[in-house]
Write a protein that holds these residues in place. Structure first.
Motif, PDB file in Angstrom:
ATOM      1  N   ASP A   1      -2.242   4.477  33.439  1.00 54.46           N
ATOM      2  CA  ASP A   1      -2.698   3.235  32.821  1.00 54.46           C
ATOM      3  C   ASP A   1      -3.050   2.309  33.989  1.00 54.46           C
ATOM      4  N   MET A   2      -4.333   2.064  34.145  1.00 54.55           N
ATOM      5  CA  MET A   2      -4.779   1.203  35.250  1.00 54.55           C
ATOM      6  C   MET A   2      -5.337  -0.118  34.743  1.00 54.55           C
ATOM      7  N   SER A   3      -4.863  -0.539  33.559  1.00 50.87           N
ATOM      8  CA  SER A   3      -5.438  -1.735  32.930  1.00 50.87           C
ATOM      9  C   SER A   3      -5.554  -2.925  33.868  1.00 50.87           C
ATOM     10  N   SER A   4      -4.500  -3.176  34.654  1.00 48.26           N
ATOM     11  CA  SER A   4      -4.532  -4.414  35.443  1.00 48.26           C
ATOM     12  C   SER A   4      -4.822  -4.164  36.919  1.00 48.26           C
ATOM     13  N   VAL A   5      -5.336  -2.974  37.243  1.00 46.29           N
ATOM     14  CA  VAL A   5      -5.601  -2.725  38.672  1.00 46.29           C
ATOM     15  C   VAL A   5      -6.940  -2.013  38.905  1.00 46.29           C
ATOM     16  N   ILE A   6      -7.526  -1.499  37.829  1.00 45.71           N
ATOM     17  CA  ILE A   6      -8.789  -0.772  37.981  1.00 45.71           C
ATOM     18  C   ILE A   6      -9.839  -1.671  38.642  1.00 45.71           C
ATOM     19  N   LEU A   7     -10.626  -1.090  39.510  1.00 43.13           N
ATOM     20  CA  LEU A   7     -11.728  -1.776  40.204  1.00 43.13           C
ATOM     21  C   LEU A   7     -11.270  -2.819  41.222  1.00 43.13           C
ATOM     22  N   SER A   8      -9.953  -2.864  41.505  1.00 42.54           N
ATOM     23  CA  SER A   8      -9.497  -3.829  42.511  1.00 42.54           C
ATOM     24  C   SER A   8      -9.573  -3.234  43.905  1.00 42.54           C
ATOM     25  N   GLU A   9      -9.629  -1.898  43.972  1.00 47.08           N
ATOM     26  CA  GLU A   9      -9.726  -1.201  45.256  1.00 47.08           C
ATOM     27  C   GLU A   9     -10.183   0.231  44.968  1.00 47.08           C
ATOM     28  N   PRO A  10     -10.679   0.957  45.976  1.00 44.56           N
ATOM     29  CA  PRO A  10     -11.110   2.338  45.712  1.00 44.56           C
ATOM     30  C   PRO A  10      -9.913   3.212  45.324  1.00 44.56           C
ATOM     31  N   ILE A  11     -10.166   4.207  44.478  1.00 45.93           N
ATOM     32  CA  ILE A  11      -9.122   5.190  44.165  1.00 45.93           C
ATOM     33  C   ILE A  11      -9.743   6.586  44.219  1.00 45.93           C
ATOM     34  N   ASP A  12      -8.889   7.580  44.394  1.00 43.11           N
ATOM     35  CA  ASP A  12      -9.378   8.954  44.411  1.00 43.11           C
ATOM     36  C   ASP A  12      -9.244   9.506  42.987  1.00 43.11           C
ATOM     37  N   VAL A  13     -10.322   9.397  42.222  1.00 43.51           N
ATOM     38  CA  VAL A  13     -10.287   9.793  40.809  1.00 43.51           C
ATOM     39  C   VAL A  13      -9.922  11.266  40.653  1.00 43.51           C
ATOM     40  N   SER A  14     -10.293  12.078  41.647  1.00 45.78           N
ATOM     41  CA  SER A  14     -10.079  13.522  41.505  1.00 45.78           C
ATOM     42  C   SER A  14      -8.589  13.896  41.419  1.00 45.78           C
ATOM     43  N   LYS A  15      -7.711  12.975  41.768  1.00 45.16           N
ATOM     44  CA  LYS A  15      -6.268  13.251  41.657  1.00 45.16           C
ATOM     45  C   LYS A  15      -5.774  13.143  40.215  1.00 45.16           C
ATOM     46  N   PHE A  16      -6.601  12.577  39.333  1.00 44.50           N
ATOM     47  CA  PHE A  16      -6.153  12.265  37.978  1.00 44.50           C
ATOM     48  C   PHE A  16      -6.806  13.168  36.931  1.00 44.50           C
ATOM     49  N   SER A  17      -6.037  13.475  35.885  1.00 44.43           N
ATOM     50  CA  SER A  17      -6.630  14.118  34.715  1.00 44.43           C
ATOM     51  C   SER A  17      -7.192  13.061  33.789  1.00 44.43           C
ATOM     52  N   MET A  18      -6.587  11.896  33.815  1.00 43.43           N
ATOM     53  CA  MET A  18      -7.081  10.807  32.976  1.00 43.43           C
ATOM     54  C   MET A  18      -6.654   9.457  33.537  1.00 43.43           C
TER      55      MET A  18
END
Ligand SMILES: Cc1ncc(COP(=O)(O)O)c(C=O)c1O
Length: 357
Positions: free
Chosen positions: A169-186
């Motif tokens: 759940d990235m509701s309050s942090v998404i788009l605040s910094e780069p993340i490695d999406v490939s580590k996540f299933s969702m």
């Protein structure tokens, strides 16, 4: 006059975005009507919706094997949809780090067997439990955590290592910094903090994981139905989607996530430094787990809370009241809140301390 808005959500939206929206409100794209009055199936609207999706993909560098869905129901509906789709006959692992993970667990428990891998509840969620103490299930349906607990102001700054599919759940942090999406299933997030207006929920789901989702649920609850229909299984929240697209363009124009991350880290650092050097204000969260988006703080004397809120509002600093469940203050400092707002807040806090400290 617009003031500095420290609301946790719905939260500040970049002023440029609001102005551009205002200029298009009565007539959008030479269509003779506002964007809210256009069919979601029209080629003009589909172009806007697809451009917004593509900008989000570019910003987060989302790999090709992920679906990016624009849904409704808030992050709260995800608390139910996730176990419904992915945990029909398996235990699901949850990390308990604050009020939102607690709610996610409560909803999931109605649907499946939940294993709470670790909890920091006894320390009032002032930290994230050490990964060495997590009690994983073998072959769990997935591992769920809340990357940033909006209410307590704690965060897990790196994706956890886990064998099971990772959901955040990235509701309050998404788009605040780069993340490695490939580590996540969702990854999922309600929009009303860093994305745009309430009413829109973003879900980013890996194809391989999506293939394991239930096909027996009512259509609106099936991720695969939303994916097959490009998030137009029913009428989507067209205005929120359009406005989110403008926020994505604003972020891209301003240098994308690398650039905003630098600004966000400086904002948070200045505020925490000020709080830590004062005897009048304090923040209880373990330093390694401090959120860069939500900064709770308490006054030495809680009898001064009402005065603080009254005076800060008069000084043009809005929505600093802490969540009703924990009291004190909280400054939410999402992407649309610039360093100038933090500087104004610190200046106000310094003066308030001088007067009442
Ligand atoms: C981390 C987190 N998860 C979930 C939610 C619930 O979101 P919604 O109100 O969009 O359902 C919130 C709301 O603030 C949140 O901060």
């Amino acid at each position: 006059m617009r003031n500095w808005n420290f609301s946790a959500g719905p939260a500040a939206i970049p002023e440029e975005v609001l102005k551009e929206t205002q200029s298009e409100l009565l007539e959008w794209n030479q269509s003779g009507m506002s964007v809210m009055e256009v069919s979601h199936r029209s080629p003009e609207y589909i172009e806007v919706a697809s451009a917004a999706r593509q900008d989000l993909i570019d910003l987060l560098d989302i790999p090709d094997n992920y679906q990016v869905l624009f849904l409704q129901g808030g992050a709260t509906l995800q608390f139910s949809m996730i176990p419904m789709n992915f945990a029909a006959d398996k235990t699901a692992d949850y990390l308990l780090t604050g009020s939102w993970s607690k709610k996610a667990i409560a909803e999931a428990s109605k649907i499946t067997t939940v294993n709470t891998v670790a909890s920091s509840e006894t320390s009032n969620f002032q930290n994230v439990p050490d990964a060495a103490e997590w009690n994983h299930t073998n072959d769990a349906a997935y591992f769920h955590y809340v990357a940033n607990e909006t209410i307590q102001g704690n965060a897990l700054h790196q994706p956890p290592e886990t064998e099971s599919p990772l959901i955040a759940d990235m509701s309050s942090v998404i788009l605040s910094e780069p993340i490695d999406v490939s580590k996540f299933s969702m990854i999922y997030a309600g929009a009303q903090k860093n994305i745009g207006p309430a009413g829109l929920t973003i879900c980013i789901i890996k194809d391989e994981f999506l293939a394991t989702a239930s096909n027996e649920l009512p259509g609106m609850l099936q991720y695969s139905k939303h994916a097959e229909s490009d998030s137009m299984f029913n009428t989507p929240p067209t205005f929120a989607w359009y406005l989110a697209g403008k926020v994505f363009s604003w972020l891209k124009t301003n240098g994308g996530l690398e650039a905003i991350a630098k600004i966000n880290h400086t904002k948070a650092k200045t505020l925490y430094q000020f709080i830590d050097t004062s005897d009048f204000y304090s923040n209880p969260v373990a330093i390694a787990n401090r959120s860069i988006m939500n900064v709770p703080f308490i006054l030495k004397d809680s009898n001064l809370d009402a005065q603080f809120l009254h005076d800060s509002k008069n000084a043009g600093l809005l929505n600093l009241k802490g969540h009703r469940s924990i009291g004190g203050m909280r400054a939410s400092i999402y992407n649309a809140t610039p360093q100038d707002a933090i500087d104004a807040l610190i200046e106000f806090m310094r003066e308030f301390e001088k007067k009442h400290g």
